[in-house]
Design an enzyme around this catalytic site. Structure first.
Site: not given
Ligand code: ZN
Length: 266
Positions: A112, A161, A171
């Protein structure tokens, strides 16, 4: 108070005597032989943005029902938070598919990146204005390189993703510099000279039909039904493909440049 004292000493005695301790497991674990035939469980690296600042991201990923192996912050110097051990599954991918493999939490490392994500106007249109910080990108490249080398992750399996869940996710977004990762040997890119040549041909001869786009999206990893129709799933998947390889326009519409890139992608 004799009994409690005796109990508290017992685990230490077990640790010291090891094999002699009979209160643990009913077998002997022998780790002196290691099999040659084995590899990492990690096949994929999946990149995300958090759509929130660092404090909120740490809260959600550390205490919520989602998680990731790593969180890359947007401070100077960049800090990478290791939230989940690589040998364990983080809950970052959700319902997902790539090259026919599904439920990718089990076989991936999730990264992330702290980033605001898109702005939404009053009509619900999304726009991505905030570029990724340069130091952050350099950190991501170094982190991805380290993970890919240790686990032997193939370039085509370093994905966003949005690639593995195009109907649900956008994203790491169109501003994520996939080309720079590819130039660093991380991730897949298309043959640009071949794409230029193919584009001229598609411009001249017209676009292939939707079934061709679907076949090729499936060929390069995306999960899609070959309906022959420009349906919602096909538009969203085309948009995800464009975000990754042609981020200047990701409207999900088939066009000559998209066809050329798709065909030139190994
Ligand atoms: Zn994601």
């Amino acid at each position: 108070m004799k009994t409690p004292r005796l109990l508290s000493v017992l685990p230490l005695a077990c640790a010291a005597l090891l094999a002699g301790c009979t209160t643990s497991k009913p077998y002997v674990l022998d780790t002196s032989h290691t099999a040659v035939s084995q590899d990492s469980r990690v096949r994929f690296i999946v990149l995300h943005y958090t759509a929130g600042d660092l404090d909120r991201s740490l809260q959600v990923l550390g205490r919520g029902r989602v998680s990731s192996h790593y969180l890359v912050d947007d401070k100077q110097p960049v800090t990478v938070y290791a939230l989940v051990d690589e040998n364990r599954a983080a809950w970052h991918a959700g319902v997902s598919s790539w090259y026919g493999q599904t439920a990718l939490n089990a076989s991936s490392i999730g990264i992330e990146i702290v980033h605001d994500g898109p702005q939404e106007d009053r009509y619900g249109n999304l726009s991505w204005a905030q570029p990724y910080d340069e130091a952050q990108i350099q950190a991501v490249i170094a982190l991805v390189r380290d993970i890919a080398q240790r686990h032997g992750v193939a370039p085509r399996n370093i994905v966003g993703h949005s690639d593995i869940a195009p109907l649900r996710k956008q994203d790491p977004g169109p501003l994520f510099p996939w080309k720079r990762l590819a130039d660093a040997g991380l991730g897949r890119w298309y043959d640009e000279a071949q794409a230029t040549h193919l584009r001229q041909r598609f411009d001249k001869q017209g676009l292939p039909d939707i079934g061709w786009f679907q076949d090729n999206l499936i060929r390069v990893g995306y999960a899609l039904d070959r309906t022959g129709l420009l349906d919602n799933a096909t538009r969203r998947t085309l948009s995800a493909f464009q975000m990754h390889y042609r981020p200047a326009r990701f409207d999900g519409q088939p066009d000559a440049e998209t066809a050329a890139i798709l065909q030139a992608l190994p």
